[in-house]
Structure formats: C-alpha cells, structure tokens
Design a protein around this motif. Structure first.
Motif: not given
Length: 147
Positions: A30-33, A37-47, A52-55
């Motif tokens: 989940x952290x790796x995902x 994803x944060x590489x392309x979209x830095x505006x949204x927090x990793x949490x 979202x991935x956990x759901x």
C-alpha cells in the motif's frame, strides 16, 4: 484443505505464517502504491491513496470470498463453472496482450536504435568507437596486471 496433507500442528504454523506474511506485505504494498501514484499527483496526501487502495483490496477480497461461498452451495455450482470459463478467457486475453506488448517493445527498440526516432539519430554502435567496447573490463584487466 491443508489438513489433508499435513498434521494439524503444521497447518497451524502455515496459517500463522500466512497471516504474518500479509500483515507485513500489505502495508508495504500500500505504501509503494501511494508513492507510485504520488509521482504523478503530488496534491493529494499519501494517506488518501493508501485508504483508497486498502478499500479496493478489502472489496476485492470480500467479493472473492462471496463468490466462493456461493459456489459451494448447490445453486452456485453453475456459477463456479461459469467463473472458471471467464477466468480462462481473461487469462488468455491478458497473456496475449503481454506477448503482443513485449514483441512490440522489442520492435520499437530496434527501430529507435536504427534511427527511427524523432531526430533520426542512429544510436547503433556509436559507443563502440569512443570509448570502445568493454572499457570497464579492460580497466579491470589492466589494474590486475599492474598490481
């Protein structure tokens, strides 16, 4: 299922190892995902991405368990047969996509190497002239000879 082939103590160990594996691997994945994803979209927090991935993981796990529980009933036997056919078809399609993609990337690499890129620069064997092939191994051979 594992009790058919092993003793009950071994089955308990297998179960705990399975649990331990997923308690370690799932957060790491989940952290790796989230980082990816944060590489392309830095505006949204990793949490948020982790949530979202956990759901998605939880919903996919629950849906698989629901299909397996339904298929174990008498009515669901036909559903399981149908699911196996769908799985086989999906496996065939995805494997075909994989083979076509790899073949296309090999052809693309050859075309780009031979000058088919936007600047028509032929990469070819350019670096075999200067500094020459196997420079790093020649330096190792010379260093061993001098020592």
């Amino acid at each position: 299922m594992a009790e058919r082939f092993r003793r009950s103590r071994a089955v308990i160990r297998y179960g705990w190892n399975y649990w331990y594996n997923w308690t370690i691997i799932l957060p790491a994945e989940l952290s790796a995902a989230a980082v990816l994803i944060n590489y392309w979209n830095k505006t949204i927090n990793d949490a948020a991405w982790i949530s979202i991935c956990l759901v998605i993981v939880v919903l996919s796990t629950c849906s698989v368990r629901y299909v397996l529980n339904v298929s174990s009933a008498e009515v669901g036997a036909l559903t399981m047969i149908h699911m196996q056919g769908v799985y086989g078809e999906a496996e065939f399609i995805f494997a075909s996509i994989k083979v076509i993609t790899i073949t296309g990337l090999i052809i693309l690499g050859i075309v780009l190497d031979l000058g088919g890129g936007p600047n028509h620069d032929r990469i070819g064997f350019r670096y075999w002239k200067n500094p020459g092939p196997f420079v790093h191994t020649m330096a190792l051979v010379e260093a061993r000879a001098n020592s």
